[in-house]
Design a protein around this motif. Structure first.
Motif, PDB file in Angstrom:
ATOM      1  N   GLN A  86       1.917   0.451  -8.321  1.00  0.00           N
ATOM      2  CA  GLN A  86       0.840   1.424  -8.156  1.00  0.00           C
ATOM      3  C   GLN A  86      -0.514   0.778  -8.415  1.00  0.00           C
ATOM      4  O   GLN A  86      -1.489   1.035  -7.694  1.00  0.00           O
ATOM      5  CB  GLN A  86       1.045   2.604  -9.102  1.00  0.00           C
ATOM      6  N   SER A  99       0.860  -1.181   0.000  1.00  0.00           N
ATOM      7  CA  SER A  99       0.000   0.000   0.000  1.00  0.00           C
ATOM      8  C   SER A  99       0.896   1.231   0.000  1.00  0.00           C
ATOM      9  O   SER A  99       2.106   1.139  -0.223  1.00  0.00           O
ATOM     10  CB  SER A  99      -0.917   0.000   1.223  1.00  0.00           C
ATOM     11  N   THR A 124      -4.863   1.434   1.257  1.00  0.00           N
ATOM     12  CA  THR A 124      -4.345   2.636   0.612  1.00  0.00           C
ATOM     13  C   THR A 124      -5.319   3.800   0.759  1.00  0.00           C
ATOM     14  O   THR A 124      -4.911   4.943   1.031  1.00  0.00           O
ATOM     15  CB  THR A 124      -4.074   2.371  -0.878  1.00  0.00           C
ATOM     16  N   TYR A 125      -6.609   3.531   0.607  1.00  0.00           N
ATOM     17  CA  TYR A 125      -7.610   4.599   0.648  1.00  0.00           C
ATOM     18  C   TYR A 125      -7.823   5.101   2.078  1.00  0.00           C
ATOM     19  O   TYR A 125      -8.094   6.291   2.284  1.00  0.00           O
ATOM     20  CB  TYR A 125      -8.911   4.097   0.037  1.00  0.00           C
ATOM     21  N   ARG A 139      -3.411   0.472  -5.585  1.00  0.00           N
ATOM     22  CA  ARG A 139      -4.734   1.085  -5.776  1.00  0.00           C
ATOM     23  C   ARG A 139      -5.856   0.065  -5.579  1.00  0.00           C
ATOM     24  O   ARG A 139      -7.007   0.446  -5.362  1.00  0.00           O
ATOM     25  CB  ARG A 139      -4.822   1.728  -7.153  1.00  0.00           C
ATOM     26  N   LEU A 186       2.376   7.075  -3.107  1.00  0.00           N
ATOM     27  CA  LEU A 186       1.923   6.227  -4.207  1.00  0.00           C
ATOM     28  C   LEU A 186       2.668   6.520  -5.501  1.00  0.00           C
ATOM     29  O   LEU A 186       3.036   5.595  -6.244  1.00  0.00           O
ATOM     30  CB  LEU A 186       0.415   6.422  -4.407  1.00  0.00           C
TER      31      LEU A 186
END
Length: 257
Positions: free
Chosen positions: A204, A190, A213-214, A208, A196
Protein backbone atom coordinates in the motif's frame (compact mmCIF):
# COMPACT_ATOMS: atom_id res chain seq x y z
CA UNK A 1 8.19 37.07 -41.85
CA UNK A 2 5.77 38.26 -39.21
CA UNK A 3 4.89 36.30 -36.09
CA UNK A 4 1.47 35.25 -37.38
CA UNK A 5 2.93 33.84 -40.61
CA UNK A 6 5.71 32.05 -38.71
CA UNK A 7 3.19 30.53 -36.31
CA UNK A 8 1.07 29.37 -39.22
CA UNK A 9 4.09 27.72 -40.84
CA UNK A 10 4.96 25.92 -37.59
CA UNK A 11 1.42 24.57 -37.35
CA UNK A 12 1.36 23.49 -41.00
CA UNK A 13 4.79 21.85 -40.74
CA UNK A 14 3.78 20.07 -37.53
CA UNK A 15 0.56 18.84 -39.15
CA UNK A 16 2.55 17.56 -42.13
CA UNK A 17 4.98 15.68 -39.89
CA UNK A 18 2.10 14.28 -37.82
CA UNK A 19 0.54 12.98 -41.04
CA UNK A 20 3.88 11.45 -42.02
CA UNK A 21 4.08 9.62 -38.70
CA UNK A 22 0.51 8.39 -39.02
CA UNK A 23 1.31 6.95 -42.46
CA UNK A 24 4.39 5.34 -40.98
CA UNK A 25 2.25 3.71 -38.29
CA UNK A 26 -0.39 2.54 -40.76
CA UNK A 27 2.25 0.91 -42.99
CA UNK A 28 3.80 -0.83 -39.99
CA UNK A 29 1.04 -2.84 -38.24
CA UNK A 30 3.46 -3.81 -35.45
CA UNK A 31 2.99 -0.29 -34.09
CA UNK A 32 -0.65 -1.12 -33.35
CA UNK A 33 0.17 -4.12 -31.16
CA UNK A 34 0.49 -2.10 -27.96
CA UNK A 35 -2.63 0.00 -28.63
CA UNK A 36 -5.03 -2.70 -29.82
CA UNK A 37 -3.86 -6.23 -29.06
CA UNK A 38 -2.36 -5.54 -25.64
CA UNK A 39 -5.36 -3.88 -23.93
CA UNK A 40 -7.77 -6.45 -25.41
CA UNK A 41 -5.54 -9.35 -24.36
CA UNK A 42 -4.98 -8.05 -20.83
CA UNK A 43 -8.68 -7.26 -20.36
CA UNK A 44 -9.68 -10.76 -21.39
CA UNK A 45 -6.89 -12.48 -19.51
CA UNK A 46 -7.26 -10.65 -16.20
CA UNK A 47 -11.04 -10.55 -16.39
CA UNK A 48 -11.65 -14.22 -17.05
CA UNK A 49 -8.64 -15.71 -15.23
CA UNK A 50 -8.66 -13.62 -12.06
CA UNK A 51 -12.14 -12.09 -11.89
CA UNK A 52 -13.58 -14.98 -9.91
CA UNK A 53 -10.67 -15.20 -7.49
CA UNK A 54 -10.43 -11.45 -6.83
CA UNK A 55 -14.03 -10.22 -7.01
CA UNK A 56 -16.15 -13.36 -7.13
CA UNK A 57 -16.97 -13.04 -10.82
CA UNK A 58 -16.09 -11.30 -14.04
CA UNK A 59 -18.95 -8.77 -13.86
CA UNK A 60 -18.01 -7.76 -10.31
CA UNK A 61 -14.36 -7.37 -11.32
CA UNK A 62 -14.89 -5.22 -14.41
CA UNK A 63 -15.43 -1.90 -12.52
CA UNK A 64 -11.96 -2.46 -11.03
CA UNK A 65 -10.13 -3.79 -14.07
CA UNK A 66 -11.45 -1.48 -16.81
CA UNK A 67 -9.85 1.72 -15.41
CA UNK A 68 -6.68 -0.25 -14.64
CA UNK A 69 -6.31 -1.67 -18.15
CA UNK A 70 -7.20 1.74 -19.62
CA UNK A 71 -4.34 3.39 -17.75
CA UNK A 72 -1.95 0.57 -18.59
CA UNK A 73 -2.84 1.05 -22.26
CA UNK A 74 -2.07 4.77 -21.96
CA UNK A 75 1.36 3.98 -20.52
CA UNK A 76 2.09 1.51 -23.28
CA UNK A 77 0.87 3.77 -26.09
CA UNK A 78 2.65 6.84 -24.68
CA UNK A 79 5.93 4.97 -24.33
CA UNK A 80 6.03 4.37 -28.08
CA UNK A 81 7.06 7.98 -28.70
CA UNK A 82 10.57 7.51 -27.36
CA UNK A 83 11.38 4.44 -29.42
CA UNK A 84 10.05 5.93 -32.66
CA UNK A 85 11.96 9.18 -32.16
CA UNK A 86 15.17 7.25 -31.42
CA UNK A 87 14.67 5.13 -34.55
CA UNK A 88 14.27 8.26 -36.69
CA UNK A 89 17.38 9.81 -35.15
CA UNK A 90 19.44 6.66 -35.72
CA UNK A 91 18.25 6.36 -39.32
CA UNK A 92 19.36 9.93 -40.07
CA UNK A 93 15.96 11.06 -41.27
CA UNK A 94 15.98 14.01 -38.85
CA UNK A 95 19.21 15.23 -40.46
CA UNK A 96 17.42 15.30 -43.80
CA UNK A 97 14.55 17.22 -42.24
CA UNK A 98 17.00 19.90 -41.11
CA UNK A 99 17.91 20.62 -44.72
CA UNK A 100 14.29 21.32 -45.62
CA UNK A 101 12.63 24.77 -45.33
CA UNK A 102 10.50 23.82 -42.35
CA UNK A 103 10.20 24.69 -38.66
CA UNK A 104 12.97 22.83 -36.85
CA UNK A 105 10.60 21.71 -34.07
CA UNK A 106 8.06 20.19 -36.49
CA UNK A 107 9.48 16.60 -36.56
CA UNK A 108 9.37 16.32 -32.77
CA UNK A 109 6.00 18.01 -32.38
CA UNK A 110 4.57 15.98 -35.25
CA UNK A 111 5.53 12.75 -33.54
CA UNK A 112 3.90 13.77 -30.26
CA UNK A 113 0.66 14.91 -31.90
CA UNK A 114 0.50 11.78 -34.07
CA UNK A 115 0.71 9.75 -30.87
CA UNK A 116 -2.62 11.26 -29.86
CA UNK A 117 -4.29 8.95 -32.39
CA UNK A 118 -2.56 5.93 -30.83
CA UNK A 119 -3.89 7.01 -27.44
CA UNK A 120 -7.42 7.38 -28.82
CA UNK A 121 -7.26 3.90 -30.37
CA UNK A 122 -5.98 2.39 -27.11
CA UNK A 123 -8.80 4.08 -25.18
CA UNK A 124 -11.49 2.83 -27.56
CA UNK A 125 -10.01 -0.70 -27.53
CA UNK A 126 -9.93 -0.81 -23.72
CA UNK A 127 -13.42 0.56 -23.08
CA UNK A 128 -15.04 -1.38 -25.92
CA UNK A 129 -13.53 -4.68 -24.75
CA UNK A 130 -14.77 -4.01 -21.22
CA UNK A 131 -18.26 -3.24 -22.56
CA UNK A 132 -18.37 -6.43 -24.62
CA UNK A 133 -17.38 -8.39 -21.51
CA UNK A 134 -20.33 -6.95 -19.61
CA UNK A 135 -19.02 -3.72 -18.09
CA UNK A 136 -21.82 -1.19 -17.74
CA UNK A 137 -20.82 2.12 -16.17
CA UNK A 138 -23.49 3.59 -13.93
CA UNK A 139 -22.98 7.09 -15.35
CA UNK A 140 -23.98 8.74 -18.60
CA UNK A 141 -22.04 8.37 -21.83
CA UNK A 142 -20.75 11.92 -21.43
CA UNK A 143 -18.85 10.94 -18.29
CA UNK A 144 -17.35 7.95 -20.08
CA UNK A 145 -16.09 10.39 -22.74
CA UNK A 146 -14.71 12.61 -19.97
CA UNK A 147 -12.84 9.65 -18.50
CA UNK A 148 -11.45 8.80 -21.92
CA UNK A 149 -10.27 12.36 -22.51
CA UNK A 150 -8.62 12.49 -19.08
CA UNK A 151 -6.82 9.22 -19.78
CA UNK A 152 -5.74 10.38 -23.25
CA UNK A 153 -4.38 13.67 -21.92
CA UNK A 154 -2.52 11.82 -19.17
CA UNK A 155 -1.01 9.45 -21.73
CA UNK A 156 -0.04 12.39 -23.95
CA UNK A 157 1.61 14.16 -21.02
CA UNK A 158 3.59 11.00 -20.20
CA UNK A 159 4.63 10.68 -23.86
CA UNK A 160 6.75 13.82 -23.42
CA UNK A 161 8.73 12.00 -20.72
CA UNK A 162 9.27 9.01 -23.00
CA UNK A 163 10.16 11.36 -25.87
CA UNK A 164 12.88 12.88 -23.70
CA UNK A 165 14.12 9.36 -22.93
CA UNK A 166 14.27 8.60 -26.64
CA UNK A 167 16.27 11.74 -27.31
CA UNK A 168 18.92 11.04 -24.67
CA UNK A 169 19.13 7.23 -24.94
CA UNK A 170 21.80 5.50 -27.01
CA UNK A 171 19.54 3.14 -28.97
CA UNK A 172 15.92 2.33 -29.72
CA UNK A 173 16.36 -1.04 -28.02
CA UNK A 174 17.37 0.67 -24.78
CA UNK A 175 14.33 2.93 -24.98
CA UNK A 176 12.00 -0.02 -25.56
CA UNK A 177 13.46 -1.96 -22.63
CA UNK A 178 13.28 0.99 -20.26
CA UNK A 179 9.76 1.86 -21.40
CA UNK A 180 8.55 -1.73 -20.94
CA UNK A 181 9.97 -1.96 -17.43
CA UNK A 182 8.50 1.42 -16.52
CA UNK A 183 5.07 0.43 -17.84
CA UNK A 184 5.07 -2.88 -15.96
CA UNK A 185 6.25 -1.39 -12.67
CA UNK A 186 3.85 1.55 -12.74
CA UNK A 187 0.84 -0.58 -13.68
CA UNK A 188 1.41 -3.62 -11.48
CA UNK A 189 2.65 -1.69 -8.44
CA UNK A 190 -0.56 0.34 -8.30
CA UNK A 191 -4.26 -0.22 -7.72
CA UNK A 192 -4.82 -1.09 -11.39
CA UNK A 193 -5.79 -4.71 -10.83
CA UNK A 194 -6.77 -4.85 -7.16
CA UNK A 195 -8.23 -2.34 -4.73
CA UNK A 196 -5.74 -0.50 -2.58
CA UNK A 197 -7.07 -1.74 0.76
CA UNK A 198 -6.57 -5.37 -0.29
CA UNK A 199 -2.79 -4.93 -0.47
CA UNK A 200 -0.41 -5.51 2.39
CA UNK A 201 0.80 -2.43 4.27
CA UNK A 202 4.22 -2.30 2.51
CA UNK A 203 2.59 -2.63 -0.90
CA UNK A 204 0.00 0.00 0.00
CA UNK A 205 2.84 2.37 0.84
CA UNK A 206 4.51 1.72 -2.52
CA UNK A 207 1.22 2.02 -4.41
CA UNK A 208 0.48 5.38 -2.78
CA UNK A 209 3.83 6.66 -4.07
CA UNK A 210 2.87 5.59 -7.58
CA UNK A 211 1.25 8.44 -9.56
CA UNK A 212 -0.69 5.94 -11.67
CA UNK A 213 -2.66 5.00 -8.55
CA UNK A 214 -4.11 8.51 -8.34
CA UNK A 215 -5.09 8.58 -12.02
CA UNK A 216 -6.90 5.26 -11.72
CA UNK A 217 -8.59 6.38 -8.50
CA UNK A 218 -9.80 9.56 -10.22
CA UNK A 219 -11.21 7.56 -13.14
CA UNK A 220 -13.02 5.16 -10.81
CA UNK A 221 -14.49 8.03 -8.81
CA UNK A 222 -15.85 9.72 -11.94
CA UNK A 223 -17.39 6.47 -13.16
CA UNK A 224 -18.89 5.81 -9.73
CA UNK A 225 -20.26 9.27 -8.95
CA UNK A 226 -20.85 10.88 -12.33
CA UNK A 227 -19.08 14.05 -11.23
CA UNK A 228 -15.74 15.76 -11.70
CA UNK A 229 -13.95 15.01 -8.44
CA UNK A 230 -11.08 16.73 -6.66
CA UNK A 231 -8.85 13.77 -7.55
CA UNK A 232 -9.60 14.27 -11.26
CA UNK A 233 -8.83 17.98 -10.97
CA UNK A 234 -5.46 17.25 -9.34
CA UNK A 235 -4.64 14.71 -12.05
CA UNK A 236 -5.38 17.33 -14.70
CA UNK A 237 -3.21 19.92 -12.92
CA UNK A 238 -0.32 17.45 -12.60
CA UNK A 239 -0.65 16.51 -16.29
CA UNK A 240 -0.33 20.16 -17.27
CA UNK A 241 2.69 20.45 -14.99
CA UNK A 242 4.33 17.41 -16.59
CA UNK A 243 3.90 18.91 -20.05
CA UNK A 244 5.18 22.29 -18.83
CA UNK A 245 8.34 20.66 -17.46
CA UNK A 246 9.17 17.88 -19.90
CA UNK A 247 8.12 19.50 -23.19
CA UNK A 248 10.85 22.21 -22.90
CA UNK A 249 13.35 19.55 -21.78
CA UNK A 250 12.47 17.41 -24.80
CA UNK A 251 12.85 20.42 -27.11
CA UNK A 252 16.24 21.19 -25.52
CA UNK A 253 17.41 17.60 -26.00
CA UNK A 254 16.08 17.63 -29.56
CA UNK A 255 18.03 20.81 -30.36
CA UNK A 256 21.20 19.20 -28.99
CA UNK A 257 20.66 16.15 -31.18
Amino acid sequence: MDIQTHGGNVMMNTATMAYRNLLKTVHNPDNFMDVVIQPVLFMLMFGYLFGGAIAGGVSAYLPTIVPGILMQAMLSAGSGSGAQIREDLDSGVFDRFKSLPMAHIAPLAGQLFADSLRLVIATVASLTTGYLMGWRPGVGFGWVIAVGLLAIFTGWALSWIFALLGLVAKSAGAVQSASLMTMLVLSFMSNAFVLLHSLTKPLQFIARLNPVTYVITAIRQILATGSWTHAALWVLIVDVGVVAIFAPLAVWAYDRN
